[in-house]
Design an enzyme around this catalytic site. Structure first.
Site, PDB file in Angstrom:
ATOM      1  N   PHE A 226     -28.537 -33.407 -30.028  1.00  0.00           N
ATOM      2  CA  PHE A 226     -27.616 -33.916 -31.032  1.00  0.00           C
ATOM      3  C   PHE A 226     -26.597 -34.910 -30.303  1.00  0.00           C
ATOM      4  CE2 PHE A 226     -28.306 -29.461 -32.513  1.00  0.00           C
ATOM      5  CZ  PHE A 226     -28.933 -29.508 -33.674  1.00  0.00           C
ATOM      6  N   CYS A 336     -18.904 -26.756 -34.554  1.00  0.00           N
ATOM      7  CA  CYS A 336     -17.791 -27.174 -35.231  1.00  0.00           C
ATOM      8  C   CYS A 336     -17.722 -26.594 -36.449  1.00  0.00           C
ATOM      9  CB  CYS A 336     -17.668 -28.647 -35.298  1.00  0.00           C
ATOM     10  SG  CYS A 336     -19.085 -29.302 -36.048  1.00  0.00           S
TER      11      CYS A 336
END
Length: 394
Positions: A226, A336
């Site tokens: 990512f 997150c």
């Protein structure tokens, strides 16, 4: 101005510092209140709670702006934004970085509003119908305070669906060329595409955690999953990594990551396009190993009801990542997802390690940086979890 009344006892949370009231906490509401309208909120016995935005289309029906009854005019917004600006410029001197989050929503007393500064450009995001109505005056204040080359609106979040407002993006000042900004942070340069890049153009919330990666990367082979614009990977290279592989599902993100590597004269790196889970599985089948594996996924859930599925995804992701870590290597991993607590997340990592018979020693744990402050009375403002583990076999 309309006045709304809370049900008996429903004032307690907001009186302790929270900024939201939910639809089921309100008494009967007039039918003629438009989404985003400024209203007064009163307790059940008529005491002023404050003024704020009301939205009949949202579960979060009321977002508090002022406990004293101030109205959201230009002077109000300028005061709040200037206060936020002074905090950031104190924390982040220009020689250290020219990019930071200027306004972090509720944490800066401006619920539903995010403003990021990238060099000579600004990116604005609104998550609330009330903030949408005030974007013209907010943009005017931005021009007066910063004299930017560009102002970009990135109102593409799924959270806008919950408010009943459309998703869109626009350049309201400048052009696509001025929406490309070269920023610097702790000795590394990045070209940020503020119109086409992820979220607001570049992920600022991992800045402090990327510096920790430098310490772990010297002489190491590194896998950055990512990677987006290459934030973690470039910091590994800055720290002296022997080689870095940066992977993302987005080909354009990898193009930006490669361009950023070239911008900093880093050559000992490559890119790998593909879905993170599939990439990790393929690398495992190939018997590949790395000294440091970095996992920084997007949020796996936007609602609490999907938390079990999100935690299952974290377990799978970290298990796949741990399989690629050399004995005596490191795993750096993040979440997150606001609805996943730090305890939930760390437990998921531990559960991923158990069937692999991996022994994890946590050497670093952190959260979001100072330009993404946490409002203690609102746990919702604390969303980022990050940890590094020293990995050995049992």
């Amino acid at each position: 101005m309309h006045s709304l009344h809370l049900k008996p006892g429903e004032h307690r949370r907001i009186s302790k510092g929270h900024l939201w009231s939910f639809s089921n906490e309100l008494q009967s509401v007039p039918k003629d209140i438009a989404a985003g309208e400024t209203v007064r909120l009163l307790s059940s016995d008529g005491v002023l709670v404050g003024t704020g935005f009301y939205n009949p289309n949202s579960l979060i029906s009321f977002r508090l702006l002022s406990r004293s009854g101030e109205l959201p005019d230009k002077a109000f917004f300028r005061k709040k934004i200037d206060e936020a600006r002074k905090l950031r410029t104190k924390i982040y001197p220009e020689e250290e970085t020219n990019a930071w989050r200027l306004v972090h929503g509720e944490s800066d007393g401006l619920p539903g509003l995010v403003i990021d500064r990238f060099g000579k450009a600004l990116v604005i995001q609104s998550y609330a119908a009330g903030m949408d109505l005030h974007l013209p005056v907010i943009s005017e204040i931005m021009q007066e305070l910063f004299n930017p080359e560009a102002i970009v609106i990135r109102n593409e979040s799924l959270l806008r669906d919950l408010e009943g407002i459309p998703r869109y993006k626009d350049i309201i000042l400048g052009d696509p060329e001025s929406a490309m900004q070269v920023i610097h942070d702790a000795g590394i340069q990045y070209q940020a595409d503020l119109y086409e890049g992820h979220k607001t153009g570049f992920f600022l919330d991992q800045r402090e955690n990327r510096r920790m990666i430098r310490k772990l990367a010297k002489g190491s082979t590194v896998l950055d999953i990512f990677t987006s614009d290459g934030g973690f990977g470039l910091n590994a290279l800055h720290g002296g990594a022997a080689h870095v592989t940066m992977s993302d599902i987005s080909a354009t993100a990898l193009e930006r990551a490669a361009a950023n590597a070239a911008l900093n004269n880093f050559s000992n790196c490559d890119t790998l396009e593909g879905d993170a889970f599939e990439v990790l599985q393929q690398l495992g089948r190939e018997g590949r190993k790395f000294d440091l594996v970095i996992l920084d996924p997007p949020s796996f859930t936007k609602s609490r009801k999907n938390l079990p599925a999100a935690l299952k995804a974290y377990r799978k992701l970290n298990k796949l990542g741990l399989q690629l870590v050399n004995e005596g290597g490191f795993l750096a991993t993040a979440s997150c997802s606001r609805h996943a607590s730090e305890e939930d997340f760390i437990r998921a990592v531990q559960q991923a390690a158990q069937p692999l018979k991996k022994h994890l020693r946590q050497i670093y744990r952190s959260s979001q940086p100072a330009d993404h402050p946490v409002l203690l009375s609102m746990p919702e403002t604390h969303y980022l979890k990050f940890a590094c583990f020293y990995v050995t076999n049992d």
